[in-house]
Write an enzyme that holds these catalytic residues in place. Structure first.
Site, PDB file in Angstrom:
ATOM      1  N   ASP A 152      46.882  93.969  13.353  1.00 41.20           N
ATOM      2  CA  ASP A 152      45.662  93.749  14.120  1.00 41.20           C
ATOM      3  C   ASP A 152      45.950  93.915  15.621  1.00 41.20           C
ATOM      4  O   ASP A 152      45.591  93.071  16.441  1.00 41.20           O
ATOM      5  CB  ASP A 152      45.082  92.362  13.824  1.00 41.20           C
ATOM      6  CG  ASP A 152      43.671  92.200  14.401  1.00 41.20           C
ATOM      7  OD1 ASP A 152      43.084  93.214  14.827  1.00 41.20           O
ATOM      8  OD2 ASP A 152      43.170  91.065  14.436  1.00 41.20           O
ATOM      9  N   HIS A 195      45.658  81.460  14.408  1.00 41.00           N
ATOM     10  CA  HIS A 195      46.385  81.886  13.206  1.00 41.00           C
ATOM     11  C   HIS A 195      47.742  82.434  13.594  1.00 41.00           C
ATOM     12  O   HIS A 195      47.978  82.797  14.750  1.00 41.00           O
ATOM     13  CB  HIS A 195      45.588  82.970  12.473  1.00 41.00           C
ATOM     14  CG  HIS A 195      45.013  84.007  13.392  1.00 41.00           C
ATOM     15  ND1 HIS A 195      43.715  83.972  13.849  1.00 41.00           N
ATOM     16  CD2 HIS A 195      45.560  85.091  13.988  1.00 41.00           C
ATOM     17  CE1 HIS A 195      43.488  84.990  14.657  1.00 41.00           C
ATOM     18  NE2 HIS A 195      44.594  85.680  14.765  1.00 41.00           N
ATOM     19  N   ARG A 293      44.870  83.848  27.581  1.00 38.54           N
ATOM     20  CA  ARG A 293      43.597  84.174  26.938  1.00 38.54           C
ATOM     21  C   ARG A 293      43.600  83.493  25.577  1.00 38.54           C
ATOM     22  O   ARG A 293      44.347  83.866  24.682  1.00 38.54           O
ATOM     23  CB  ARG A 293      43.483  85.690  26.775  1.00 38.54           C
ATOM     24  CG  ARG A 293      42.293  86.159  25.955  1.00 38.54           C
ATOM     25  CD  ARG A 293      42.471  87.639  25.666  1.00 38.54           C
ATOM     26  NE  ARG A 293      41.407  88.216  24.880  1.00 38.54           N
ATOM     27  CZ  ARG A 293      41.319  88.156  23.545  1.00 38.54           C
ATOM     28  NH1 ARG A 293      42.210  87.494  22.844  1.00 38.54           N
ATOM     29  NH2 ARG A 293      40.331  88.751  22.913  1.00 38.54           N
ATOM     30  N   ASP A 295      42.685  83.066  22.230  1.00 41.83           N
ATOM     31  CA  ASP A 295      42.090  83.995  21.272  1.00 41.83           C
ATOM     32  C   ASP A 295      41.274  83.241  20.221  1.00 41.83           C
ATOM     33  O   ASP A 295      41.734  82.226  19.691  1.00 41.83           O
ATOM     34  CB  ASP A 295      43.233  84.771  20.594  1.00 41.83           C
ATOM     35  CG  ASP A 295      42.729  85.797  19.608  1.00 41.83           C
ATOM     36  OD1 ASP A 295      41.996  86.693  20.037  1.00 41.83           O
ATOM     37  OD2 ASP A 295      43.056  85.685  18.421  1.00 41.83           O
ATOM     38  N   GLU A 337      38.053  83.118  24.875  1.00 42.63           N
ATOM     39  CA  GLU A 337      37.535  84.281  24.163  1.00 42.63           C
ATOM     40  C   GLU A 337      36.622  83.755  23.064  1.00 42.63           C
ATOM     41  O   GLU A 337      37.023  83.553  21.929  1.00 42.63           O
ATOM     42  CB  GLU A 337      38.650  85.135  23.542  1.00 42.63           C
ATOM     43  CG  GLU A 337      38.139  86.487  23.051  1.00 42.63           C
ATOM     44  CD  GLU A 337      38.106  86.685  21.534  1.00 42.63           C
ATOM     45  OE1 GLU A 337      37.445  87.622  21.069  1.00 42.63           O
ATOM     46  OE2 GLU A 337      38.719  85.894  20.805  1.00 42.63           O
ATOM     47  N   HIS A 401      39.179  95.713  24.141  1.00 45.08           N
ATOM     48  CA  HIS A 401      39.791  96.346  22.970  1.00 45.08           C
ATOM     49  C   HIS A 401      38.938  96.093  21.730  1.00 45.08           C
ATOM     50  O   HIS A 401      39.181  96.685  20.689  1.00 45.08           O
ATOM     51  CB  HIS A 401      41.191  95.784  22.760  1.00 45.08           C
ATOM     52  CG  HIS A 401      41.148  94.336  22.385  1.00 45.08           C
ATOM     53  ND1 HIS A 401      40.771  93.345  23.273  1.00 45.08           N
ATOM     54  CD2 HIS A 401      41.373  93.722  21.204  1.00 45.08           C
ATOM     55  CE1 HIS A 401      40.783  92.190  22.638  1.00 45.08           C
ATOM     56  NE2 HIS A 401      41.135  92.379  21.386  1.00 45.08           N
ATOM     57  N   ASP A 402      37.968  95.175  21.829  1.00 46.06           N
ATOM     58  CA  ASP A 402      37.144  94.821  20.674  1.00 46.06           C
ATOM     59  C   ASP A 402      35.821  95.586  20.668  1.00 46.06           C
ATOM     60  O   ASP A 402      35.516  96.348  21.567  1.00 46.06           O
ATOM     61  CB  ASP A 402      36.887  93.314  20.660  1.00 46.06           C
ATOM     62  CG  ASP A 402      38.040  92.562  19.997  1.00 46.06           C
ATOM     63  OD1 ASP A 402      38.724  93.151  19.143  1.00 46.06           O
ATOM     64  OD2 ASP A 402      38.240  91.389  20.344  1.00 46.06           O
ATOM     65  N   ARG A 526      37.971 100.054  15.739  1.00 48.66           N
ATOM     66  CA  ARG A 526      38.202  99.710  17.149  1.00 48.66           C
ATOM     67  C   ARG A 526      39.293 100.580  17.777  1.00 48.66           C
ATOM     68  O   ARG A 526      39.374 100.687  18.996  1.00 48.66           O
ATOM     69  CB  ARG A 526      38.582  98.228  17.286  1.00 48.66           C
ATOM     70  CG  ARG A 526      37.435  97.274  16.984  1.00 48.66           C
ATOM     71  CD  ARG A 526      37.899  95.831  16.974  1.00 48.66           C
ATOM     72  NE  ARG A 526      38.875  95.605  15.916  1.00 48.66           N
ATOM     73  CZ  ARG A 526      39.534  94.444  15.750  1.00 48.66           C
ATOM     74  NH1 ARG A 526      39.319  93.435  16.575  1.00 48.66           N
ATOM     75  NH2 ARG A 526      40.397  94.293  14.769  1.00 48.66           N
TER      76      ARG A 526
HETATM   77  C1  GLC Z   1      40.218  88.181  18.742  1.00 48.34           C
HETATM   78  C2  GLC Z   1      40.771  89.510  19.195  1.00 48.34           C
HETATM   79  C3  GLC Z   1      40.589  90.507  18.116  1.00 48.34           C
HETATM   80  C4  GLC Z   1      41.291  90.035  16.890  1.00 48.34           C
HETATM   81  C5  GLC Z   1      40.859  88.623  16.511  1.00 48.34           C
HETATM   82  C6  GLC Z   1      41.825  88.010  15.558  1.00 48.34           C
HETATM   83  O1  GLC Z   1      38.876  88.208  18.531  1.00 48.34           O
HETATM   84  O2  GLC Z   1      40.152  89.902  20.381  1.00 48.34           O
HETATM   85  O3  GLC Z   1      41.061  91.766  18.502  1.00 48.34           O
HETATM   86  O4  GLC Z   1      40.993  90.895  15.835  1.00 48.34           O
HETATM   87  O5  GLC Z   1      40.857  87.755  17.597  1.00 48.34           O
HETATM   88  O6  GLC Z   1      42.991  87.597  16.248  1.00 48.34           O
HETATM   89  C1  GLC Z   2      34.075  88.229  15.972  1.00 49.58           C
HETATM   90  C2  GLC Z   2      34.640  87.042  16.613  1.00 49.58           C
HETATM   91  C3  GLC Z   2      35.370  87.394  17.865  1.00 49.58           C
HETATM   92  C4  GLC Z   2      36.310  88.550  17.638  1.00 49.58           C
HETATM   93  C5  GLC Z   2      35.660  89.680  16.952  1.00 49.58           C
HETATM   94  C6  GLC Z   2      36.674  90.718  16.604  1.00 49.58           C
HETATM   95  O1  GLC Z   2      33.039  88.724  16.740  1.00 49.58           O
HETATM   96  O2  GLC Z   2      33.624  86.116  16.918  1.00 49.58           O
HETATM   97  O3  GLC Z   2      36.092  86.294  18.290  1.00 49.58           O
HETATM   98  O4  GLC Z   2      36.739  89.050  18.881  1.00 49.58           O
HETATM   99  O5  GLC Z   2      35.044  89.224  15.796  1.00 49.58           O
HETATM  100  O6  GLC Z   2      35.996  91.838  16.190  1.00 49.58           O
END
Ligand code: GLC
Ligand code: GLC
Length: 654
Positions: A152, A195, A293, A295, A337, A401-402, A526
């Site tokens: 990921d 996680h 950050r 996450d 985030e 990046h998302d 992504r």
């Molecule tokens: C956050 C990150 C995302 C990742 C997810 C799981 O949302 O920005 O890229 O997939 O967490 O860690």
């Molecule tokens: C969901 C989560 C967000 C994460 C994203 C990853 O929107 O709420 O935290 O960045 O998934 O795609």
């Protein structure tokens, strides 16, 4: 809820019992560095009641609460003694000006070490480039050890103590942090704390049946509990796997995995997990990180019968981490985030929780306004959702990046006569390029067949029309796409808060479709907006304003310089104003005895704003547009070309 007075008493008593034991444990260190020890004691006493209250609320009922409390204090003291002196100096500086990050000097960027520069060593060699951009904040995407193949993008961490060997070492990272700090650039890293990867030592021990570590995660022998939880859970990665749990044949158990199946959710109801992660956090802080950050903050606490997002305990855990940082790594700040409903996003932001936060609402609504060319939802939402507490700031971004999710409030939409469900579906169609007349080249991410829900992936430039325009080779379309890209940047640079540029976007980099041939990436769209930096191409076009890329770069650099010269952009004061024209987005910034009135045209046609309105909000008759240097007067309507923006400063009488 325990009585506050009682908790205060218990806090006092606990410290009375703990402190003499700490003095014995750290006798030698305290003698060797008495000033450090006093500083630690001072900060601990200052924070103690808050920290104790939070931890007691979370874990007071556990039989081994006091043990964990003492171990946590010892870990904090050890970490403080180990903290490099340059960071202790930084601590003192940051404590003296806690809102330092609200300055107009702040400019942020984010990149992947491997995709941008190969290794940490390569990244250090890019320092001149970061200085050219005027950066003061650099977020390096996850760089700790993680599984081979799909990890990921590094968000599955196998060790918080080791950098991925392909990128470099922790020592190199610490060196980089110090060197960049000398050049005024703060290092930002992720704290992936919801996680770990299934290869983390804790997960391996759990897989081996060690009961202490089984309690670090959520493991279930059958579907009873997963089924019960799933009744109220949202699916985050429905195309990876349905539901939020993964069956592990090797151990014969269901594991809670909110995201990918190899990302095992940590169980924060176990105080050992909190303590273990606090130690990892302090280790990362001592590398020289200034912003962590946090996450996926929304997901860290589970409660049966709820969405298991944004639970009160999630806030308490983050506040407790914040409190520990104040004691043992005061320069460390948190960025939230939370890509969730705007009310929930806001709930994480405070000096005592996350001092800064992504602004996903502004991000999504800028794209919404670009698609509709109307600013009514953006304007209405910002009026009542942009204001933040003192000593906090938004991180305003256009792409990360998302994916882009349409996280606006349904009632905000209805208030403006917009059907939220239909509108989201329109926006998805528009950015996937399925809507007739759309300029965007994007793809869908995590389309959910059950709900019809989807999110959008694609680079800034491709979503803003540059890819399509270049393909069709129509000069005027290319020009409009470049204007859109610069206009969006102008907003994040002038609206207040920290602008965050996703590196690649400063050149208008287009979608990269090669991910589809990589088996580890093909199922995660992504990757379309995570291309490898091509430095020879960049060098070639850097100073070539005749190419759209060179033009974007040169003008963006000018805008960054302009931002840094405007005291009005510092601080938290943004006032949104009615421009009297549904295509024009306007706000006023004031600070440092300067007043700026920013107006942006979201339409591909020229638009006008009435002169009277201009005078009222601009507080004057005559203005300088700082972007073009032109003088304008309120005696005539303000005319804006397609996607034009102006930063108006009242002209002082001569
Ligand atoms: C956050 C990150 C995302 C990742 C997810 C799981 O949302 O920005 O890229 O997939 O967490 O860690
Ligand atoms: C969901 C989560 C967000 C994460 C994203 C990853 O929107 O709420 O935290 O960045 O998934 O795609």
């Amino acid at each position: 809820m325990a009585d506050i007075k009682q908790v205060q008493q218990q806090a006092g008593l606990s410290l009375e019992r703990l402190w003499p034991r700490m003095e014995i444990t750290f006798h030698d260190e305290a003698n060797a560095a008495p000033d450090d020890w006093h500083a630690f004691e001072g900060r601990l006493r200052h924070e103690w009641e808050r920290l104790f209250g939070l931890l007691f609320g979370l874990y007071g009922g556990e039989y081994d609460f006091f043990y964990h409390l003492e171990e946590l204090l010892k870990a904090a003291a050890r970490s403080w003694f180990a903290r490099p002196s340059w960071l202790k100096q930084l601590d003192a500086r940051r404590e003296a000006t806690p809102a330092w990050f609200q300055s107009q000097q702040m400019v942020g960027s984010v990149c992947y070490v491997d995709l941008f520069a190969g290794t940490l060593h390569g990244l250090r060699e890019r320092l001149p480039y970061f200085k050219q951009l005027g950066l003061t904040y650099l977020h390096l995407m996850p760089l700790f050890e993680s599984p081979e193949g799909n990890s990921d993008g590094g968000y599955a961490v196998s060790s918080y103590r080791h950098v991925n060997p392909r990128l470099g070492t922790v020592e190199e990272l610490a060196e980089l942090a110090r060197e960049f700090q000398e050049h005024g650039i703060s290092l930002v890293l992720d704290f992936v704390f919801n996680h770990t990867s299934d290869e983390h030592e804790w997960a391996r021990k759990a897989q081996a049946g060690n009961p202490e570590y089984e309690r670090f995660y959520f493991l279930f022998p059958d579907r009873t509990m997963p089924d019960a939880y799933e009744r109220t859970l949202r699916e985050i990665f429905p195309t990876v796997r349905r539901g939020s749990f993964t069956w592990r044949q090797d151990i014969g158990k269901w594991v809670w995995t909110t995201f990918n199946s190899f990302q095992w959710d940590l169980n924060y109801s176990n105080p050992a997990v909190f303590r273990a992660m606090a130690e990892e956090m302090l280790f990362i802080a001592n590398i020289g990180v200034e912003f962590l950050r946090l996450d996926a903050v929304a997901f860290i606490w589970k409660r049966m019968g709820t969405s298991c997002e944004n639970q009160p305990e999630a806030h308490q855990i983050i506040q407790a981490f914040n409190s520990i940082a104040r004691i043992a790594a005061p320069a460390l700040l948190f960025k939230s985030e939370a890509i969730v409903h705007p009310d929930d996003v806001l709930s994480y932001i405070s000096p005592r929780e996350c001092q800064i936060s992504y602004n996903p609402l502004l991000m999504a609504l800028l794209w919404e306004s670009l698609a509709t060319s109307e600013v009514k939802l953006l304007d209405h939402s910002m009026r009542h959702r942009f204001r933040l507490p003192q000593e906090t700031a938004w991180v305003n971004y256009l792409r990360s990046h998302d994916d882009i999710g349409w996280t606006f409030d349904d009632n905000d939409a209805r208030w403006k006569w917009i059907d939220p469900v239909g509108h989201r579906s329109f926006l998805n169609q528009f950015y996937i390029g399925r809507f007739p007349g759309s300029f965007a080249c994007g793809v869908s991410f995590q389309e959910n067949p059950a709900t019809g829900d989807a999110r959008i992936a694609g680079t800034l430039a491709s979503l803003a029309g540059l890819e399509q325009a270049i393909q069709s080779d129509v000069e005027q379309q290319i020009d409009l796409a470049v204007r859109r890209i610069l206009m969006l940047h102008s907003i994040i640079l002038s609206i207040g808060g920290i602008p965050l540029i996703y590196l690649g976007d400063e050149f208008g980099v287009l979608n990269d479709y090669s991910f589809a041939s990589d088996p580890h990436k093909v199922n995660d769209s992504r990757w379309i907006h995570r291309p490898q930096a091509d430095w020879s191409w960049r060098k070639r076009i850097e100073n070539d304003p005749s190419s759209p890329y060179g033009c974007i770069f040169t003008r963006l650099l000018q805008l960054i310089r302009l931002r840094k010269q405007q005291p009005a952009i510092s601080g938290n004061n943004t006032e949104f104003v009615d421009t009297g024209n549904g295509h024009l987005f306007g706000y006023v910034r004031h600070g440092g005895s300067q007043r700026l009135f920013v107006v942006t045209n979201f339409s591909d046609h020229p638009q006008e704003m009435n002169g009277n309105q201009l005078r009222v909000y601009g507080l004057g008759y005559s203005f300088t547009d700082l972007v073009t240097g032109q003088t304008l007067t309120a005696e005539r309507p303000l005319r804006l070309e397609p996607y034009q923006f102006v930063w108006l400063e009242t002209r002082k009488a001569v």
